[in-house]
Design an enzyme around this catalytic site. Structure first.
Site, mmCIF file in Angstrom:
data_model
loop_
_atom_site.group_PDB
_atom_site.id
_atom_site.type_symbol
_atom_site.label_atom_id
_atom_site.label_comp_id
_atom_site.label_asym_id
_atom_site.label_seq_id
_atom_site.Cartn_x
_atom_site.Cartn_y
_atom_site.Cartn_z
ATOM 1 N N SER A 7 -9.720 19.280 16.111
ATOM 2 C CA SER A 7 -8.880 18.827 15.003
ATOM 3 C C SER A 7 -7.929 17.756 15.518
ATOM 4 O O SER A 7 -7.079 18.024 16.377
ATOM 5 C CB SER A 7 -8.070 19.990 14.441
ATOM 6 O OG SER A 7 -6.985 19.475 13.694
ATOM 7 N N HIS A 32 -12.756 17.018 13.283
ATOM 8 C CA HIS A 32 -12.113 17.687 12.142
ATOM 9 C C HIS A 32 -10.865 16.891 11.750
ATOM 10 O O HIS A 32 -9.961 16.682 12.557
ATOM 11 C CB HIS A 32 -11.764 19.117 12.549
ATOM 12 C CG HIS A 32 -11.237 19.967 11.440
ATOM 13 N ND1 HIS A 32 -12.046 20.603 10.529
ATOM 14 C CD2 HIS A 32 -9.966 20.294 11.100
ATOM 15 C CE1 HIS A 32 -11.299 21.299 9.680
ATOM 16 N NE2 HIS A 32 -10.027 21.124 9.998
ATOM 17 N N ASP A 34 -7.784 16.574 9.218
ATOM 18 C CA ASP A 34 -6.944 17.369 8.318
ATOM 19 C C ASP A 34 -6.094 16.484 7.414
ATOM 20 O O ASP A 34 -5.238 15.740 7.894
ATOM 21 C CB ASP A 34 -5.997 18.251 9.141
ATOM 22 C CG ASP A 34 -6.724 19.419 9.783
ATOM 23 O OD1 ASP A 34 -7.382 20.181 9.052
ATOM 24 O OD2 ASP A 34 -6.632 19.561 11.024
ATOM 25 N N MET A 36 -3.301 16.457 4.435
ATOM 26 C CA MET A 36 -2.275 17.301 3.790
ATOM 27 C C MET A 36 -1.403 16.435 2.901
ATOM 28 O O MET A 36 -1.013 15.339 3.298
ATOM 29 C CB MET A 36 -1.390 17.955 4.858
ATOM 30 C CG MET A 36 -2.165 18.753 5.880
ATOM 31 S SD MET A 36 -1.041 19.438 7.099
ATOM 32 C CE MET A 36 -2.228 20.215 8.213
ATOM 33 N N HIS A 65 -11.110 18.058 6.059
ATOM 34 C CA HIS A 65 -10.525 19.279 5.500
ATOM 35 C C HIS A 65 -9.386 18.866 4.579
ATOM 36 O O HIS A 65 -8.322 18.447 5.043
ATOM 37 C CB HIS A 65 -10.039 20.150 6.678
ATOM 38 C CG HIS A 65 -9.374 21.421 6.264
ATOM 39 N ND1 HIS A 65 -8.654 22.188 7.160
ATOM 40 C CD2 HIS A 65 -9.326 22.077 5.084
ATOM 41 C CE1 HIS A 65 -8.186 23.255 6.534
ATOM 42 N NE2 HIS A 65 -8.577 23.212 5.277
ATOM 43 N N MET A 67 -6.502 19.555 2.376
ATOM 44 C CA MET A 67 -5.468 20.514 1.980
ATOM 45 C C MET A 67 -4.572 19.810 0.969
ATOM 46 O O MET A 67 -3.413 19.471 1.248
ATOM 47 C CB MET A 67 -4.690 20.982 3.219
ATOM 48 C CG MET A 67 -5.508 21.928 4.095
ATOM 49 S SD MET A 67 -4.843 22.083 5.758
ATOM 50 C CE MET A 67 -5.570 20.637 6.509
ATOM 51 N N MET A 138 -9.763 30.166 6.997
ATOM 52 C CA MET A 138 -8.508 29.831 7.680
ATOM 53 C C MET A 138 -7.991 31.067 8.413
ATOM 54 O O MET A 138 -7.867 32.148 7.816
ATOM 55 C CB MET A 138 -7.448 29.370 6.674
ATOM 56 C CG MET A 138 -7.702 28.030 6.013
ATOM 57 S SD MET A 138 -8.004 26.654 7.137
ATOM 58 C CE MET A 138 -6.473 26.621 8.083
ATOM 59 N N ASP A 176 -10.846 28.001 11.381
ATOM 60 C CA ASP A 176 -9.813 26.997 11.656
ATOM 61 C C ASP A 176 -8.445 27.671 11.770
ATOM 62 O O ASP A 176 -7.985 28.310 10.818
ATOM 63 C CB ASP A 176 -9.812 25.986 10.498
ATOM 64 C CG ASP A 176 -8.858 24.819 10.690
ATOM 65 O OD1 ASP A 176 -8.236 24.708 11.758
ATOM 66 O OD2 ASP A 176 -8.758 24.009 9.740
HETATM 67 C C1 DX5 Z 1 -4.075 23.713 9.986
HETATM 68 C C2 DX5 Z 1 -5.230 22.750 10.168
HETATM 69 C C3 DX5 Z 1 -5.939 22.934 11.436
HETATM 70 C C4 DX5 Z 1 -5.097 22.701 12.660
HETATM 71 C C5 DX5 Z 1 -5.559 23.658 13.697
HETATM 72 O O1 DX5 Z 1 -3.637 23.695 8.682
HETATM 73 O O2 DX5 Z 1 -6.177 22.901 9.116
HETATM 74 O O3 DX5 Z 1 -7.141 22.193 11.499
HETATM 75 O O4 DX5 Z 1 -5.133 21.413 13.168
HETATM 76 O O5 DX5 Z 1 -4.735 23.567 14.798
HETATM 77 P P1 DX5 Z 1 -4.759 24.643 15.965
HETATM 78 O O6 DX5 Z 1 -6.161 24.676 16.514
HETATM 79 O O7 DX5 Z 1 -3.757 24.147 16.913
HETATM 80 O O8 DX5 Z 1 -4.394 25.973 15.334
HETATM 81 ZN ZN ZN Z 2 -8.224 22.049 9.375
#
Ligand code: DX5
Ligand code: ZN
Length: 217
Positions: A7, A32, A34, A36, A65, A67, A138, A176
């Site tokens: 990620s 990956h 992310d 947000m 991903h 969010m 998650m 994740d």
């Molecule tokens: C959290 C993200 C993850 C995050 C995971 O909301 O969706 O992808 O980057 O990070 P680690 O592996 O550090 O928990």
């Molecule tokens: Zn993620």
């Protein structure tokens, strides 16, 4: 086969291209990505322009991903920006709109996944399962990297693994949040085949070594 998806939330964004190259050269299967929006989760990360730049930089598989609230609004934009797989949260809109987002992604020729937050039960995804290329469980509350793995999510991973097997679905099972050398064996044993790891990968200098270790441990 176990796949590792670093990620980039934990990467140094000032040298993102290099960070991604190191992961891919080190054997990462997916990158990956992310996204947000500060609404669906209490944090804001990266989005469309960064994805476009990354797509120009690499042919690697980008696992996006989302969010964000009401992601159906942005399916086409993220596909055009270069996503190979879009994963939406089932909690982020009505059933009708989630279904529309899933179908739209497939129509545009990309892979599609749905994700469940820790408090959402596995059966929230059952009506969509036939359409999905991936389910994302998650194991932290989405929003931040570097949180602790929630071991009480292991039964949910097992439930999905069993469902996928019993229904003979061609669906990957991704996990994740808080995945590291200690927790990777637990999620694999529960039946996950795609492991997302942010802080565990990017805190190590040797990306290839940690990626291989996560795969083999
Ligand atoms: C959290 C993200 C993850 C995050 C995971 O909301 O969706 O992808 O980057 O990070 P680690 O592996 O550090 O928990
Ligand atoms: Zn993620």
């Amino acid at each position: 086969m176990i796949k590792i998806a670093p990620s980039i939330l934990s990467a140094d964004f000032a040298k993102l291209g290099q960070e991604v190259d190191e992961c891919l050269q080190g054997g990462a299967d997916y990158i990956h990505f992310d996204v947000m929006d500060g609404e669906f989760v209490p944090n804001i990360s990266i989005g469309i322009p960064v994805l476009k730049s990354l797509r120009k930089h690499t042919d690697g598989f980008i696992d996006v991903h989302l969010m964000i609230d009401r992601p159906v609004r942005y399916v086409e934009t993220f596909v055009n920006a270069g996503a190979d797989l879009l994963t939406f949260h089932v909690e982020s809109d009505s059933e009708e709109n989630i279904l529309a987002a899933v179908k739209k992604t497939k129509e545009l020729g990309k892979k599609v996944g749905l994700s469940v937050k820790p408090k959402t039960q596995a059966d929230a995804l059952y009506t969509y399962m036939e359409l999905l290329d991936l389910v994302l469980v998650m194991t932290v509350e989405p929003g931040f990297g570097g949180q602790s793995f929630m071991a009480d999510m292991l039964p949910k991973i097992e439930t999905f693994a069993k469902y996928i097997d019993e229904h003979h679905l061609n669906c990957e099972l991704e996990v994740d949040g808080g995945v590291d050398i200690k927790t990777a064996p637990l999620v694999k044993q529960a039946g996950a085949n795609v492991l997302v790891a942010g802080s565990a990968v990017f805190r190590e200098k040797d990306r290839g070594q940690i990626i291989q270790a996560l795969r083999e441990v």
